[in-house]
Design a protein around this motif. Sequence first.
Motif, PDB file in Angstrom:
ATOM      1  N   GLY A 120      -7.721  -0.617   6.268  1.00 15.47           N
ATOM      2  CA  GLY A 120      -7.440   0.201   5.094  1.00 15.47           C
ATOM      3  C   GLY A 120      -6.070   0.842   5.060  1.00 15.47           C
ATOM      4  N   GLU A 121      -5.409   0.971   6.197  1.00 12.81           N
ATOM      5  CA  GLU A 121      -4.114   1.646   6.213  1.00 12.81           C
ATOM      6  C   GLU A 121      -2.956   0.724   5.850  1.00 12.81           C
ATOM      7  N   LYS A 122      -3.175  -0.579   5.880  1.00 13.21           N
ATOM      8  CA  LYS A 122      -2.081  -1.531   5.673  1.00 13.21           C
ATOM      9  C   LYS A 122      -1.483  -1.464   4.270  1.00 13.21           C
ATOM     10  N   LEU A 123      -2.296  -1.564   3.247  1.00 16.43           N
ATOM     11  CA  LEU A 123      -1.778  -1.611   1.875  1.00 16.43           C
ATOM     12  C   LEU A 123      -1.010  -0.352   1.502  1.00 16.43           C
ATOM     13  N   PRO A 124      -1.541   0.855   1.757  1.00 11.58           N
ATOM     14  CA  PRO A 124      -0.746   2.045   1.424  1.00 11.58           C
ATOM     15  C   PRO A 124       0.562   2.135   2.207  1.00 11.58           C
ATOM     16  N   ALA A 125       0.541   1.764   3.479  1.00 14.72           N
ATOM     17  CA  ALA A 125       1.762   1.851   4.296  1.00 14.72           C
ATOM     18  C   ALA A 125       2.823   0.868   3.802  1.00 14.72           C
ATOM     19  N   PHE A 126       2.429  -0.363   3.540  1.00 15.81           N
ATOM     20  CA  PHE A 126       3.401  -1.344   3.067  1.00 15.81           C
ATOM     21  C   PHE A 126       3.847  -1.055   1.635  1.00 15.81           C
TER      22      PHE A 126
END
Length: 106
Positions: free
Chosen positions: A51-57
Amino acid sequence: MLKPASSIDLWRTSLELWHLGVETQMIVSMRLLGMAGIWSVSPLENRRMVGEKLPAFSKSARAAGDAVMNGKRPDQVLAAAIGPLRGKTRANSRRLVNRGPNRLLK
């Protein structure tokens, strides 16, 4: 006219990339050890990992786009893109290191 990047500017950006790579490797290793039951991780770690990948990128791409639109140098654009990712990897590595090895194995 943009001021050319100094060797210190390039060194700083390279160092940030190095930190990003090292922290990423640490996080992957600790999460894999957690999946094997060797490292103490939260039961929600796998969900967090995905879940953290999309917001971080998304934040990274936005920061890089803003830097480009403001006429920044390539090293400044890269530094802007690295910033949000480093924030996430720094927080993840600190959190996982503090959890430590699984105490049940002793």
